[in-house]
Design a protein around this motif. Structure first.
Motif, PDB file in Angstrom:
ATOM      1  N   HIS A   1       0.798  -1.085   0.102  1.00  0.00           N
ATOM      2  CA  HIS A   1      -0.415  -0.016   0.165  1.00  0.00           C
ATOM      3  C   HIS A   1       1.406   1.399   0.402  1.00  0.00           C
ATOM      4  O   HIS A   1       2.032   0.860   0.426  1.00  0.00           O
ATOM      5  CB  HIS A   1      -1.076   0.178   0.820  1.00  0.00           C
ATOM      6  N   SER A   2      -0.021   2.234  -0.129  1.00  0.00           N
ATOM      7  CA  SER A   2       1.020   3.320  -0.060  1.00  0.00           C
ATOM      8  C   SER A   2       0.149   5.056   0.657  1.00  0.00           C
ATOM      9  O   SER A   2      -0.700   5.354   0.807  1.00  0.00           O
ATOM     10  CB  SER A   2       0.834   3.745  -1.781  1.00  0.00           C
ATOM     11  N   GLU A   3       1.289   4.494   1.697  1.00  0.00           N
ATOM     12  CA  GLU A   3       1.108   5.374   3.154  1.00  0.00           C
ATOM     13  C   GLU A   3       1.551   7.175   2.136  1.00  0.00           C
ATOM     14  O   GLU A   3       0.048   7.721   2.785  1.00  0.00           O
ATOM     15  CB  GLU A   3       1.190   5.504   3.961  1.00  0.00           C
ATOM     16  N   THR A   4       2.167   7.210   1.773  1.00  0.00           N
ATOM     17  CA  THR A   4       2.468   8.391   1.427  1.00  0.00           C
ATOM     18  C   THR A   4       1.482   9.694   0.732  1.00  0.00           C
ATOM     19  O   THR A   4       1.636  10.304   0.256  1.00  0.00           O
ATOM     20  CB  THR A   4       4.033   8.824   0.450  1.00  0.00           C
ATOM     21  N   TRP A  26       9.738   2.446   8.628  1.00  0.00           N
ATOM     22  CA  TRP A  26       8.788   1.612   9.574  1.00  0.00           C
ATOM     23  C   TRP A  26       7.490   1.569   9.254  1.00  0.00           C
ATOM     24  O   TRP A  26       7.072   0.877   9.669  1.00  0.00           O
ATOM     25  CB  TRP A  26       8.369   3.174   9.983  1.00  0.00           C
ATOM     26  N   MET A  27       7.156   1.519   8.069  1.00  0.00           N
ATOM     27  CA  MET A  27       5.932   0.660   7.399  1.00  0.00           C
ATOM     28  C   MET A  27       6.107  -0.343   7.628  1.00  0.00           C
ATOM     29  O   MET A  27       5.445  -1.539   7.744  1.00  0.00           O
ATOM     30  CB  MET A  27       5.303   1.322   6.117  1.00  0.00           C
ATOM     31  N   ARG A  28       7.046  -1.188   7.106  1.00  0.00           N
ATOM     32  CA  ARG A  28       7.866  -2.189   6.901  1.00  0.00           C
ATOM     33  C   ARG A  28       7.473  -3.457   8.802  1.00  0.00           C
ATOM     34  O   ARG A  28       7.162  -4.257   8.656  1.00  0.00           O
ATOM     35  CB  ARG A  28       8.893  -2.809   6.487  1.00  0.00           C
ATOM     36  N   PHE A  35       3.937  -8.262  14.051  1.00  0.00           N
ATOM     37  CA  PHE A  35       3.407  -7.558  15.507  1.00  0.00           C
ATOM     38  C   PHE A  35       2.303  -7.215  14.733  1.00  0.00           C
ATOM     39  O   PHE A  35       1.300  -6.635  15.495  1.00  0.00           O
ATOM     40  CB  PHE A  35       4.551  -5.721  14.723  1.00  0.00           C
ATOM     41  N   VAL A  36       1.324  -7.531  14.046  1.00  0.00           N
ATOM     42  CA  VAL A  36       0.259  -8.159  13.441  1.00  0.00           C
ATOM     43  C   VAL A  36      -0.877  -8.921  14.060  1.00  0.00           C
ATOM     44  O   VAL A  36      -0.629  -9.810  14.823  1.00  0.00           O
ATOM     45  CB  VAL A  36      -0.276  -8.310  11.875  1.00  0.00           C
ATOM     46  N   HIS A  56      -3.412   1.077  14.914  1.00  0.00           N
ATOM     47  CA  HIS A  56      -4.650   0.439  14.331  1.00  0.00           C
ATOM     48  C   HIS A  56      -3.946   0.934  12.479  1.00  0.00           C
ATOM     49  O   HIS A  56      -3.485   2.097  12.092  1.00  0.00           O
ATOM     50  CB  HIS A  56      -5.531   0.256  14.277  1.00  0.00           C
ATOM     51  N   GLY A  57      -4.138  -0.087  11.984  1.00  0.00           N
ATOM     52  CA  GLY A  57      -4.516   0.267  10.349  1.00  0.00           C
ATOM     53  C   GLY A  57      -5.312  -0.794  10.167  1.00  0.00           C
ATOM     54  O   GLY A  57      -6.342  -1.870  10.467  1.00  0.00           O
ATOM     55  N   ARG A  58      -5.847  -0.096   8.094  1.00  0.00           N
ATOM     56  CA  ARG A  58      -6.058  -1.494   7.609  1.00  0.00           C
ATOM     57  C   ARG A  58      -6.322  -1.220   6.201  1.00  0.00           C
ATOM     58  O   ARG A  58      -6.427  -0.885   5.165  1.00  0.00           O
ATOM     59  CB  ARG A  58      -7.773  -0.672   7.721  1.00  0.00           C
ATOM     60  N   ALA A  59      -4.501  -2.166   6.037  1.00  0.00           N
ATOM     61  CA  ALA A  59      -3.799  -1.690   4.661  1.00  0.00           C
ATOM     62  C   ALA A  59      -4.382  -2.561   3.843  1.00  0.00           C
ATOM     63  O   ALA A  59      -4.221  -2.876   2.703  1.00  0.00           O
ATOM     64  CB  ALA A  59      -2.785  -2.102   5.309  1.00  0.00           C
TER      65      ALA A  59
END
Length: 95
Positions: A1-4, A26-28, A35-36, A56-59
């Protein structure tokens, strides 16, 4: 995904490459399976978290292809605690 692509990075141009390398690392790390923690989130249920304690996230999309609808709300802790106490008191009075 692309958080940028989610927002504007307020990073000076001359340090942008280094900042993006750090952000990519950090994203990796946060998406590393060590950790998930996957959470079963059935339809018509609610998940409440403390944003100060939970990253939290929803990638990924739901595996069954359904759409996910998220509604956000914020509350002060003391107001939430008072509301909880009121609801508990009302429930006890009804019983």
């Amino acid at each position: 995904h692309s958080e940028t692509k989610r927002g504007v990075a307020a990073v000076p141009f001359d340090v942008y490459p280094q900042a993006m390398r750090a952000y990519t690392a950090w994203m990796r790390m946060v998406e590393d399976e060590r950790f998930v923690r996957w959470v079963d989130w059935p339809e018509h249920t609610m998940l409440v978290t403390n944003n100060h304690r939970v990253l939290h996230g929803r990638a990924t999309q739901p595996l069954n292809g359904t759409e996910r609808c998220m509604v956000w709300g914020y509350a002060y802790q003391h107001i939430s605690e008072l509301r909880y106490r009121l609801l508990k008191q009302q429930a006890l009075e009804r019983s």
